[in-house]
Write a protein that holds these residues in place. Structure first.
Motif, PDB file in Angstrom:
ATOM      1  N   VAL A   1       0.845  -1.194   0.000  1.00 37.42           N
ATOM      2  CA  VAL A   1       0.000   0.000   0.000  1.00 37.42           C
ATOM      3  C   VAL A   1       0.889   1.255   0.000  1.00 37.42           C
ATOM      4  O   VAL A   1       0.557   2.260  -0.611  1.00 37.42           O
ATOM      5  CB  VAL A   1      -0.955   0.006   1.219  1.00 37.42           C
TER       6      VAL A   1
ATOM      7  N   GLN B   1      -3.322   2.579   7.030  1.00 35.44           N
ATOM      8  CA  GLN B   1      -4.745   2.885   7.181  1.00 35.44           C
ATOM      9  C   GLN B   1      -5.067   4.287   6.697  1.00 35.44           C
ATOM     10  O   GLN B   1      -6.123   4.529   6.122  1.00 35.44           O
ATOM     11  CB  GLN B   1      -5.121   2.729   8.646  1.00 35.44           C
ATOM     12  N   LYS B   2      -4.131   5.215   6.878  1.00 34.66           N
ATOM     13  CA  LYS B   2      -4.345   6.604   6.465  1.00 34.66           C
ATOM     14  C   LYS B   2      -4.444   6.742   4.949  1.00 34.66           C
ATOM     15  O   LYS B   2      -5.223   7.552   4.451  1.00 34.66           O
ATOM     16  CB  LYS B   2      -3.186   7.463   6.983  1.00 34.66           C
ATOM     17  N   ILE B   3      -3.651   5.964   4.204  1.00 37.25           N
ATOM     18  CA  ILE B   3      -3.590   6.191   2.757  1.00 37.25           C
ATOM     19  C   ILE B   3      -4.209   5.085   1.906  1.00 37.25           C
ATOM     20  O   ILE B   3      -4.369   5.264   0.698  1.00 37.25           O
ATOM     21  CB  ILE B   3      -2.144   6.444   2.290  1.00 37.25           C
ATOM     22  N   ALA B   4      -4.559   3.967   2.497  1.00 36.50           N
ATOM     23  CA  ALA B   4      -5.103   2.848   1.711  1.00 36.50           C
ATOM     24  C   ALA B   4      -6.454   3.208   1.111  1.00 36.50           C
ATOM     25  O   ALA B   4      -7.289   3.850   1.749  1.00 36.50           O
ATOM     26  CB  ALA B   4      -5.241   1.608   2.590  1.00 36.50           C
ATOM     27  N   THR B   5      -6.651   2.748  -0.116  1.00 38.43           N
ATOM     28  CA  THR B   5      -7.948   2.907  -0.762  1.00 38.43           C
ATOM     29  C   THR B   5      -8.896   1.838  -0.224  1.00 38.43           C
ATOM     30  O   THR B   5      -8.445   0.815   0.324  1.00 38.43           O
ATOM     31  CB  THR B   5      -7.825   2.736  -2.287  1.00 38.43           C
ATOM     32  N   PRO B   6     -10.196   2.025  -0.391  1.00 36.75           N
ATOM     33  CA  PRO B   6     -11.133   0.974   0.018  1.00 36.75           C
ATOM     34  C   PRO B   6     -10.829  -0.364  -0.668  1.00 36.75           C
ATOM     35  O   PRO B   6     -10.946  -1.422  -0.047  1.00 36.75           O
ATOM     36  CB  PRO B   6     -12.496   1.522  -0.399  1.00 36.75           C
ATOM     37  N   GLN B   7     -10.400  -0.316  -1.916  1.00 33.20           N
ATOM     38  CA  GLN B   7     -10.074  -1.550  -2.645  1.00 33.20           C
ATOM     39  C   GLN B   7      -8.856  -2.246  -2.032  1.00 33.20           C
ATOM     40  O   GLN B   7      -8.834  -3.476  -1.908  1.00 33.20           O
ATOM     41  CB  GLN B   7      -9.802  -1.253  -4.130  1.00 33.20           C
ATOM     42  N   GLN B   8      -7.856  -1.476  -1.636  1.00 37.87           N
ATOM     43  CA  GLN B   8      -6.672  -2.065  -1.005  1.00 37.87           C
ATOM     44  C   GLN B   8      -7.032  -2.694   0.341  1.00 37.87           C
ATOM     45  O   GLN B   8      -6.559  -3.784   0.669  1.00 37.87           O
ATOM     46  CB  GLN B   8      -5.575  -1.009  -0.833  1.00 37.87           C
TER      47      GLN B   8
ATOM     48  N   GLU C   1      -9.962  -3.868   1.171  1.00 32.82           N
ATOM     49  CA  GLU C   1     -10.740  -5.075   0.866  1.00 32.82           C
ATOM     50  C   GLU C   1      -9.825  -6.236   0.481  1.00 32.82           C
ATOM     51  O   GLU C   1     -10.073  -7.380   0.882  1.00 32.82           O
ATOM     52  CB  GLU C   1     -11.739  -4.801  -0.255  1.00 32.82           C
TER      53      GLU C   1
END
Length: 154
Positions: free
Chosen positions: A69, A124-131, A133
């Motif tokens: 990520v 957690q701060k920069i992850a996309t919802p897809q990442q 998931e």
């Protein structure tokens, strides 16, 4: 003065935090074994089992799905990878067993605190919802089953 409240862990990362809980229990079991003068061979059998049945897979999942990520060359990831490498070497070492168990206990505890407080917070701060998931799907269930052949820590 800035109010620094703890960051609530994303639901998708919580199974990894549960793994960390089991690893912290391993550290406690090593310390308890030493305090009870348990033969280091017995403790080593347990730590070998724990590494092969839990920690090795946990490291792999983090390296493939969590660390990616962050950008390549990220300092937090570099530190985590170095810790993984050092811990793997210590778990596989067959000489100086007591000294290596002491090092495992110390390094693993520090490594988990680092990941929970710094690395996971950044992910957690920069992850996309897809990442997130993808991470959740890779670690869908908490299937840790305790070693019951020699519960030396009881």
């Amino acid at each position: 003065m800035e109010d620094k409240k703890p960051l609530k862990r994303a639901t998708e990362l919580q199974p990894l935090s549960h793994d960390h809980h089991y690893a912290l229990q391993l550290c406690w079991k090593i310390r308890t074994g030493f305090s009870k003068n348990i033969a280091v061979e017995r403790i080593k059998l347990y730590t070998d089992w724990f590494f092969e049945n839990s920690l090795a897979e946990h490291f792999k999942l983090e390296e493939q799905d969590v660390f990616t990520v962050l950008e390549p060359g990220n300092e937090l990831v570099k530190r985590a990878l170095l810790d993984h490498e050092s811990l793997t070497t210590l778990f596989h070492a067959q000489l100086d067993v007591k000294e290596n168990l002491e090092k495992i206990e110390s390094l693993l505890k520090a490594h988990i605190r680092f990941e929970e407080r710094e690395l996971f917070a950044e992910v957690q701060k920069i992850a996309t919802p897809q990442q997130l998931e993808k991470i959740e799907a890779a670690h869908a269930q908490d299937d840790f089953k305790e070693y019951d052949k020699d519960e030396f820590w009881l």
